[in-house]
Design a protein around this motif. Sequence first.
Motif, short mmCIF file in Angstrom:
data_model
loop_
_atom_site.label_atom_id
_atom_site.label_comp_id
_atom_site.label_asym_id
_atom_site.label_seq_id
_atom_site.Cartn_x
_atom_site.Cartn_y
_atom_site.Cartn_z
N PRO A 7 0.83 -1.20 0.00
CA PRO A 7 0.00 0.00 0.00
C PRO A 7 0.87 1.26 0.00
O PRO A 7 2.00 1.24 0.49
N THR A 8 0.32 2.33 -0.55
CA THR A 8 1.02 3.62 -0.55
C THR A 8 0.46 4.51 0.54
O THR A 8 -0.75 4.70 0.65
N GLU A 27 10.42 3.84 7.21
CA GLU A 27 11.52 3.32 6.38
C GLU A 27 11.68 1.82 6.58
O GLU A 27 11.71 1.34 7.72
N GLY A 28 11.77 1.09 5.49
CA GLY A 28 12.00 -0.35 5.58
C GLY A 28 10.75 -1.17 5.87
O GLY A 28 10.81 -2.39 5.96
N GLN A 29 9.60 -0.51 6.03
CA GLN A 29 8.35 -1.23 6.26
C GLN A 29 7.71 -1.59 4.92
O GLN A 29 8.09 -1.05 3.89
N ALA A 30 6.71 -2.49 4.97
CA ALA A 30 6.11 -2.98 3.73
C ALA A 30 5.06 -2.00 3.20
O ALA A 30 3.89 -2.36 3.00
N VAL A 31 5.47 -0.75 3.02
CA VAL A 31 4.59 0.27 2.43
C VAL A 31 5.44 1.16 1.51
O VAL A 31 6.65 1.28 1.70
N ASN A 32 4.79 1.76 0.52
CA ASN A 32 5.43 2.81 -0.27
C ASN A 32 5.10 4.13 0.42
O ASN A 32 3.94 4.37 0.75
N VAL A 33 6.12 4.95 0.65
CA VAL A 33 5.90 6.20 1.38
C VAL A 33 5.90 7.38 0.42
O VAL A 33 6.85 7.55 -0.36
N ARG A 34 4.86 8.19 0.46
CA ARG A 34 4.83 9.44 -0.30
C ARG A 34 4.88 10.61 0.69
O ARG A 34 3.95 10.82 1.47
N ILE A 35 5.98 11.33 0.63
CA ILE A 35 6.16 12.49 1.51
C ILE A 35 5.52 13.69 0.83
O ILE A 35 5.53 13.79 -0.40
N LEU A 66 -3.09 15.50 -7.35
CA LEU A 66 -1.88 14.81 -7.81
C LEU A 66 -1.18 14.10 -6.66
O LEU A 66 -0.66 13.00 -6.83
N ALA A 67 -1.19 14.75 -5.50
CA ALA A 67 -0.52 14.13 -4.34
C ALA A 67 -1.24 12.87 -3.89
O ALA A 67 -0.62 11.91 -3.43
N LEU A 68 -2.57 12.85 -4.03
CA LEU A 68 -3.35 11.72 -3.51
C LEU A 68 -3.56 10.59 -4.51
O LEU A 68 -3.99 9.49 -4.12
N ALA A 69 -3.26 10.83 -5.75
CA ALA A 69 -3.49 9.79 -6.77
C ALA A 69 -2.70 8.53 -6.42
O ALA A 69 -1.49 8.59 -6.19
N GLY A 70 -3.39 7.41 -6.34
CA GLY A 70 -2.72 6.13 -6.07
C GLY A 70 -2.42 5.89 -4.59
O GLY A 70 -1.77 4.91 -4.23
N VAL A 71 -2.92 6.78 -3.73
CA VAL A 71 -2.63 6.64 -2.29
C VAL A 71 -3.70 5.76 -1.62
O VAL A 71 -4.89 5.90 -1.88
N ASP A 72 -3.25 4.85 -0.73
CA ASP A 72 -4.17 3.97 -0.01
C ASP A 72 -4.46 4.44 1.41
O ASP A 72 -5.55 4.28 1.93
#
Length: 302
Positions: A7-8, A27-35, A66-72
Amino acid sequence: MGNNQNPTVLVLGASGTIGRRVIKDLEGQAVNVRITSRKQVVVDQLTREGKDCTYLDLDDPRTFALALAGVDRVFLLTGYTVAMLTQSKTLVDAAKKAGVQHIVHVGVFAEWDTTDAHFAWHQMIEKYIEASGIAWTHLHPNMFMEVFTGLYIPKNFTYTGYWDDRRIGYIASSDIAAMATKALVEGPQRHGGQHYWLSVESFNGQEIAELLSDVTGLDITYENKGLEGFKGVIEQVVANGGESWYANANIEFVTQMLDGRMSYMSMVQNDIPYVLGRPAKTLREFLEEHKAAIVESATKKS
Ligand SMILES: NC(=O)c1ccc[n+]([C@@H]2O[C@H](COP(=O)([O-])OP(=O)(O)OC[C@H]3O[C@@H](n4cnc5c(N)ncnc54)[C@H](OP(=O)(O)O)[C@@H]3O)[C@@H](O)[C@H]2O)c1
């Protein structure tokens, strides 16, 4: 590059006290991080470093899509301003349109029928999140331990307080971040619909001075300046750029601490061991970590 299976998570307030730690903990967790940042120079710098960083200004909803596109999942943190109301309302609306599945929100430690303004704003935001249909996790931190290295750091061998002998509960921002991270990583199935109460230990001013003395080896005394003294602090906060609605709500906070309407602030309610499987940081541990800075401030000639 992000992992499509994971998940993002979008993080707001990433440069602040809690958000900075959330980024580190993720960091290093099973997620994609969007700052996110409202400063283009920060976005450019982090992007150069290979991070997923997007421009987002909470005061400009045109920057949300744009920031929220694809965010879970979203970590929703707002700053010390009444603008939190509009910022959160518009952000939640946009999150809904973007298909976000889970919002983890930083609120306050309050009874449900609080009448203090900034506490009430946070509760309105919580209700709005709940009404959106997006799964939610509400964090309820009591006063951050960081006040003892910031606004209320001892000076001239004195710890100055404003609410007489009333007690307040404390929580380290690192523990708030750890709870947020856990909820963001494990997601709505495990943490949806949960209130996490974060008030680890409760002290009055005299007890704080004694603890500060014990940790530093100095003789630090407690001085209670009361409501009038606190109004002077707020004048300074506003003069230094603090937002006046939030700042003035703090005068109401001290008023209600003194007349008993906010006596719930003294409660210990600590959900950290349940969720993290370890004890929360104690105030003594926090003060030990920051002993050098506290000693320097307390002994500095003014
Ligand atoms: N202090 C306490 O004892 C306490 C207790 C309970 C709850 N709280 C709550 O905790 C929250 C504050 O947490 P904190 O201390 O971690 O905050 P903080 O250190 O003041 O950080 C605020 C963050 O929000 C960002 N931000 C501010 N305005 C923005 C905007 N218009 N658009 C995008 N980002 C923006 C800031 O970014 P920039 O770098 O661009 O400024 C910063 O990253 C508040 O909601 C407060 O009510 C505090």
